[in-house]
Design an enzyme around this catalytic site. Structure first.
Site, PDB file in Angstrom:
ATOM      1  N   ARG A 226     -13.516  21.612  50.176  1.00  0.00           N
ATOM      2  CA  ARG A 226     -13.134  20.352  50.827  1.00  0.00           C
ATOM      3  C   ARG A 226     -12.882  19.209  49.851  1.00  0.00           C
ATOM      4  NH1 ARG A 226     -18.376  17.447  51.867  1.00  0.00           N
ATOM      5  NH2 ARG A 226     -20.011  19.031  51.595  1.00  0.00           N
TER       6      ARG A 226
ATOM      7  N   ASN B 282       2.151   9.741   7.339  1.00  0.00           N
ATOM      8  CA  ASN B 282       1.444   8.642   7.975  1.00  0.00           C
ATOM      9  C   ASN B 282       1.767   8.544   9.453  1.00  0.00           C
ATOM     10  OD1 ASN B 282      -0.247   6.435   8.045  1.00  0.00           O
ATOM     11  ND2 ASN B 282       0.604   5.574   6.156  1.00  0.00           N
TER      12      ASN B 282
ATOM     13  N   TYR C  26       0.831  -1.197   0.000  1.00  0.00           N
ATOM     14  CA  TYR C  26       0.000   0.000   0.000  1.00  0.00           C
ATOM     15  C   TYR C  26       0.868   1.250   0.000  1.00  0.00           C
ATOM     16  CZ  TYR C  26      -3.223   3.530   1.863  1.00  0.00           C
ATOM     17  OH  TYR C  26      -3.965   4.660   2.066  1.00  0.00           O
TER      18      TYR C  26
ATOM     19  N   HIS D 230      -2.214  16.115   0.040  1.00  0.00           N
ATOM     20  CA  HIS D 230      -2.574  15.987   1.446  1.00  0.00           C
ATOM     21  C   HIS D 230      -2.315  17.270   2.243  1.00  0.00           C
ATOM     22  CE1 HIS D 230      -2.860  11.867   0.267  1.00  0.00           C
ATOM     23  NE2 HIS D 230      -2.941  11.387   1.493  1.00  0.00           N
TER      24      HIS D 230
END
Length: 549
Positions: free
Chosen positions: A277, A191, A52, A82
């Site tokens: 508290r 990536n 890939y 991208h």
């Protein structure tokens, strides 16, 4: 000092140190792993093993075969397509953190980039020649790293010594040439989860400091509001199993030790309001979340988060084209940390409201000069209330946002990087809320009617504020004082507490064994051999604190 990526992965504190300005180095064994992984990619290309993003398209184009002659083009085009970020650029620390996390990921030796690519990133980082990275537009991890990677090939923009330069010009300024990316390198550079791990490391450092300050500011408010010290009783708190709770109880006992004000009101009330508290319970819960988040971030930094991952040997190369780049665990952790800090800040606003409300404080209304012409801290509390509301909106979990991208190929999204970005925003908002409480608590001391001494530690806090901010008399814009107090909380450590050994059990530590203070974190790193001391060998508390700013 230089942070060294050796045979061990960086941890969150080291990434935060690089984000704060420390240089980063690759050890010989890290460089060898990067080079060895490149050999695996070359074998995959030579043998035509389907991988890939190496010899296929990406996303929904994962079944489209890319020929060897087109693989350089694919790598370059991935960066171009991208780089889709929008909005204002990330800050210097955020950009440095992401770059450090990316180099750390490459150094695992399963990305398959050439050593020259890692060296280019390290050189840009160490020259403080930082890519311009738009903050928004990512559902996971792609756009931020694409904008960083653009500069490595001579594209995009950088900020260098106050100038905005084109990538190619910036590389020339620091003596580098644009790279021509080979097979897989374009995908490797966008990536994995460096974006969220880098930002998460920064969030941890800022949250850690904010929690330290919030304990101390809460002690000032508690003293001004004449609380009952029984809330921090060691034996009582020990009945609840929580390292964070018991640590905060210890810190509150130390901060309020020898308070004449509190000694004068012992037994006056059965119990205080919850915002007083439950300081150990709420602050302690946040510290427990911080420790759990630190474990998740360190695991992420120790993990290989590429897709695909290359492994095996040159004789038998392996490719894993699965889902290690998905950041589900760290997205959930960032959402959790954001919610924890939002709750701590919300309770700080409640204490602030008590300080300015004469019906419960016993102090002049709104800590103002008498006569009705001065509003004092009335409207500053509005600002804090607004920020609490903003944090509530931001604290909605990003990890559940979902969505569908890439033609149904990516039909489940975790939004890890957006989760980290909004956590950072919540931490900043929290710092501003606590800064307003700090100013109000300091002012309250000036108006106290009890003629008794403050605790030595709260006295030191009061003096520290008064050195830079005089008492407020509606004589100047209060926003300026708020800005000074916020920078104090964001950039400096609070005054050190008295020796914990004199007031109770040993300090609770993080999962890595370090006390949750910036100087101790750096001490741990030095002892582990991860940080190389400067030539002088000396690091004082002020320098150490600056590393985690």
């Amino acid at each position: 000092m230089a942070v060294i990526r050796s045979n061990r992965p960086l941890d969150w504190a080291q990434v935060a140190a690089v984000a704060a300005g420390e240089p980063l180095e690759l050890s010989a064994d890290a460089r060898a792993r990067i080079a060895a992984a490149r050999v695996l990619v070359e074998q995959i290309v030579e043998r035509g093993i389907r991988a890939y993003g190496v010899n296929t398209g990406v996303g929904a184009l994962c079944d489209v075969i890319v020929s060897p002659g087109e693989q350089r083009t694919l790598s370059r085009n991935i960066l171009m397509s991208h780089a889709v970020g929008v909005g204002a650029p990330l800050g210097v620390a955020e950009t440095r953190a992401i770059m450090a996390a990316a180099v750390n990921n490459f150094a695992h030796g399963h990305s398959g980039i050439r050593l020259e690519v890692a060296d280019q990133l390290v050189a840009l980082l160490n020259a403080d020649c930082l890519p311009e990275v738009p903050a928004f537009g990512s559902v996971g991890y792609l756009s931020h790293m694409a904008h960083i990677a653009l500069v490595c090939i001579g594209e995009g923009y950088v900020r260098f010594r106050g100038e905005r330069l084109k990538g190619r010009d910036a590389l020339q300024r620091i003596g580098l040439e644009p790279l021509v990316l080979e097979a897989k390198e374009g995908l490797s550079m966008v990536n994995g989860t460096p974006c969220v791990t880098g930002l998460a490391a920064l969030a941890l450092a800022r949250a850690e400091r904010l929690l330290d300050w919030t304990d101390m500011v809460a002690s000032m408010s508690f003293e001004n509001l004449r609380g009952q010290l029984a809330a921090f009783d060691e034996a009582s708190l020990a009945l609840r199993i929580s390292p964070g709770l018991n640590k905060v109880g210890e810190r509150m006992r130390a901060a309020l030790a020898d308070s004449g004000i509190l000694a004068a009101v012992v037994g006056h009330r059965t119990q205080d309001p919850l915002s007083m508290r439950t300081i150990p319970h709420v602050h302690g819960a946040a510290r427990d979340v911080l420790a759990a988040t630190a474990e998740v971030v360190d695991r992420e930094l120790a993990s290989i988060t590429d897709n695909p991952i290359v492994a095996g040997t040159p004789e038998d190369p392996r490719v894993y084209s699965q889902a290690h780049a998905v950041g589900a665990s760290i997205a959930l952790a960032m959402d959790s940390l954001a919610t924890a800090i939002a709750q701590v800040a919300a309770m700080a606003e409640r204490r602030l409201d008590r300080l300015v409300n004469p019906l419960v404080s016993g102090l002049p209304a709104f800590l103002a000069e008498p006569g009705g012409t001065c509003s004092g801290f009335m409207i500053a509390q509005y600002t804090a209330a607004s920020l609490v509301a903003q944090n509530r909106r931001l604290a909605l979990p990003a990890s559940l946002d979902g969505g569908i991208t890439s033609g149904l190929q990516e039909d489940h999204l975790c939004h890890a990087t957006p989760a980290a970005l909004k956590a950072l925003e919540i931490i900043d908002n929290g710092g501003r809320i606590v800064a307003i409480e700090l100013l109000a608590a300091t002012q309250a001391y000036d108006l106290q009617s009890i003629d008794a001494p403050r605790a030595p530690h709260t006295e030191a806090l009061w003096q520290r504020v008064r050195r830079v901010v005089p008492a407020y008399r509606d004589d100047r814009p209060l926003a300026d004082d708020m800005s000074i107090a916020f920078r104090m909380i964001a950039d400096e450590a609070p005054p050190p507490l008295p020796n914990p050994g004199n007031i109770g059990p040993r300090p609770v530590t993080s999962a890595g064994g370090a006390a949750l203070t910036p100087p101790a974190t750096l001490t741990r790193l030095a002892a582990a051999g991860h940080v190389r001391a400067a030539a002088s060998g000396a690091v004082n508390d002020g320098q150490a604190a600056a590393h985690m700013a």
